[in-house]
Each structure stands twice: as structure tokens, then as C-alpha cells.
Scaffold this motif. Sequence first.
Motif, PDB file in Angstrom:
ATOM      1  N   UNK A  81      37.990  50.261  16.403  1.00 18.25           N
ATOM      2  CA  UNK A  81      36.827  51.406  16.101  1.00 18.25           C
ATOM      3  C   UNK A  81      36.674  51.539  17.386  1.00 18.25           C
ATOM      4  N   UNK A  82      36.421  50.471  18.655  1.00 12.34           N
ATOM      5  CA  UNK A  82      35.871  50.913  19.724  1.00 12.34           C
ATOM      6  C   UNK A  82      36.733  52.778  20.459  1.00 12.34           C
ATOM      7  N   UNK A  87      36.507  58.682  21.242  1.00 13.47           N
ATOM      8  CA  UNK A  87      37.158  59.234  21.166  1.00 13.47           C
ATOM      9  C   UNK A  87      36.565  60.697  20.841  1.00 13.47           C
ATOM     10  N   UNK A  88      35.736  60.441  19.449  1.00 10.22           N
ATOM     11  CA  UNK A  88      35.116  61.286  18.790  1.00 10.22           C
ATOM     12  C   UNK A  88      33.714  61.820  19.411  1.00 10.22           C
ATOM     13  N   UNK A  89      33.589  60.706  20.118  1.00  7.03           N
ATOM     14  CA  UNK A  89      32.428  61.388  21.578  1.00  7.03           C
ATOM     15  C   UNK A  89      32.563  61.968  22.573  1.00  7.03           C
ATOM     16  N   UNK A  99      38.833  51.866  28.522  1.00  9.12           N
ATOM     17  CA  UNK A  99      38.510  50.473  29.109  1.00  9.12           C
ATOM     18  C   UNK A  99      37.161  50.184  29.326  1.00  9.12           C
ATOM     19  N   UNK A 100      36.509  51.658  29.904  1.00  9.37           N
ATOM     20  CA  UNK A 100      34.606  51.172  30.436  1.00  9.37           C
ATOM     21  C   UNK A 100      34.321  51.366  28.839  1.00  9.37           C
ATOM     22  N   UNK A 113      28.206  54.918  22.875  1.00  6.17           N
ATOM     23  CA  UNK A 113      28.258  55.759  22.069  1.00  6.17           C
ATOM     24  C   UNK A 113      27.906  56.512  22.877  1.00  6.17           C
ATOM     25  N   UNK A 114      28.584  58.169  23.720  1.00  6.95           N
ATOM     26  CA  UNK A 114      27.904  58.840  24.081  1.00  6.95           C
ATOM     27  C   UNK A 114      27.161  59.966  23.642  1.00  6.95           C
TER      28      UNK A 114
END
Length: 221
Positions: A81-82, A87-89, A99-100, A113-114
Motif C-alpha cells: 500500500x505504501x 507511485x500514484x502521486x 525508501x523515503x 502523500x505528495x
Amino acid sequence: MTDLLDLRGLLDLIVACNDDDAVWKTYGWVWAQEGDAASVGFHPQTRRGDDATDDGDGEPEPPITTSPRLWLYLEAITVASILDVQKQSRPLSGLDDYAQALDYYSQHDTFLDHGEPAPRDREEADRQGLSPGLYAAFDLTLETVEPAQRKAAASLVAEVKALSVGEALAQVRALPLAVARNVDRAASAVLQARFAAIGLALQVTGYRSFPWQERVQAQAG
């Protein structure tokens, strides 16, 4: 002693499951050495081989012995999920970005979440052959149908795409025809087999999960 995975190995193992359901069924907890995700070793524990033991105080013991020792990190499905949120954002994320995101979640118990991705990033990810979601994705195209096969092709296309036979026949006559877009590996295999059963091959274009993976080339189904 079982060798530990580095971060890249862990991520590749997760996406090799091809969907969240398979991750959940295959792996339980991920154990890790203490430290940053970019530099520690990981041990994903299979559910089939659930070999964690209790030390007598209700605390699970690591399934393998290492030095330094392993600690409970995150559930494998949470790791997935992480990665997916990251990847979505940020569709062009590299290993350091993942890693971050993992470090942030492990420290704050919430996703990094970006926000919405820039359209140009999504376009560049498409150009590079990266899937829109976490797992590998496939586009299936029908490019050639002999006149004698049109009726059978239209019948199957109508079923697959929920069209009337008349609508499907019009699409079959106006090739190429996008049979499916952004489907997972299992759905891709099923559709290829169904068309192959009536003598038709689908053109398959694959999209990989991460930039470091080998690019999937288009191929005949």
C-alpha cells in the motif's frame, strides 16, 4: 541462515505477486534490521512458512537469526500500500523515493502523500513503459482478423467489452481494436487464451512496475 533482501529485492518480490490479494495470501509480516529502509536487510515471512515463535512474554521472535537482529517492520500488504500511494502521486519514483515513503510510514504510521501527480510525469511514465499502478499492467490489441473470422471475433469482443454484436462487428472491421487496457497479468493471460481459442492472436504491450526493472517489449499474444 536465510539471506536477507535489500530494498530493491523486497520491492521486486512484492510486485512479483501481481496483485494485492496474492501479497496478502503469500506474505505476513516483513522483518527488518533496525535503520533506514535504503540500507537495512529485510525478511518477508511467508504465511505458509509462518515460523515466528513466541519468547514467552507474548513477543514474537524473528523467524531467522541474523546479526544485527531482526525486528517486526510492517505487514507485507502494508508495504504494498505504501508503494502504491507513492507511485500514484509520483509515477517516476526511484528506489530512494520508495525508501523515503517506507521510512515515513514506519515513523509516523501514515502515508507520505505528495498529492496529485503532474500530468507531464504521468506522460513520461507512460513513455518509459511504467505501469499506472503498483503491479505490472498490460494493454491488449486485436490487429488482424481474417474476413472468415469476423463473426467469431465480434461475438467474443461483444462479450468481453459488453457491447452489442453489431457494435463489436463494426469495431472488428475497423482494426486495430483495443480489447483491454491496463489489465493485470492474470486477466491478460485469460483474455489471450480466449482469443487464441478461436484462432486470434492479441498484440500485448506490457508496462513494468519500477524503472530499474527490464522494460517489457510488445509481443504477440
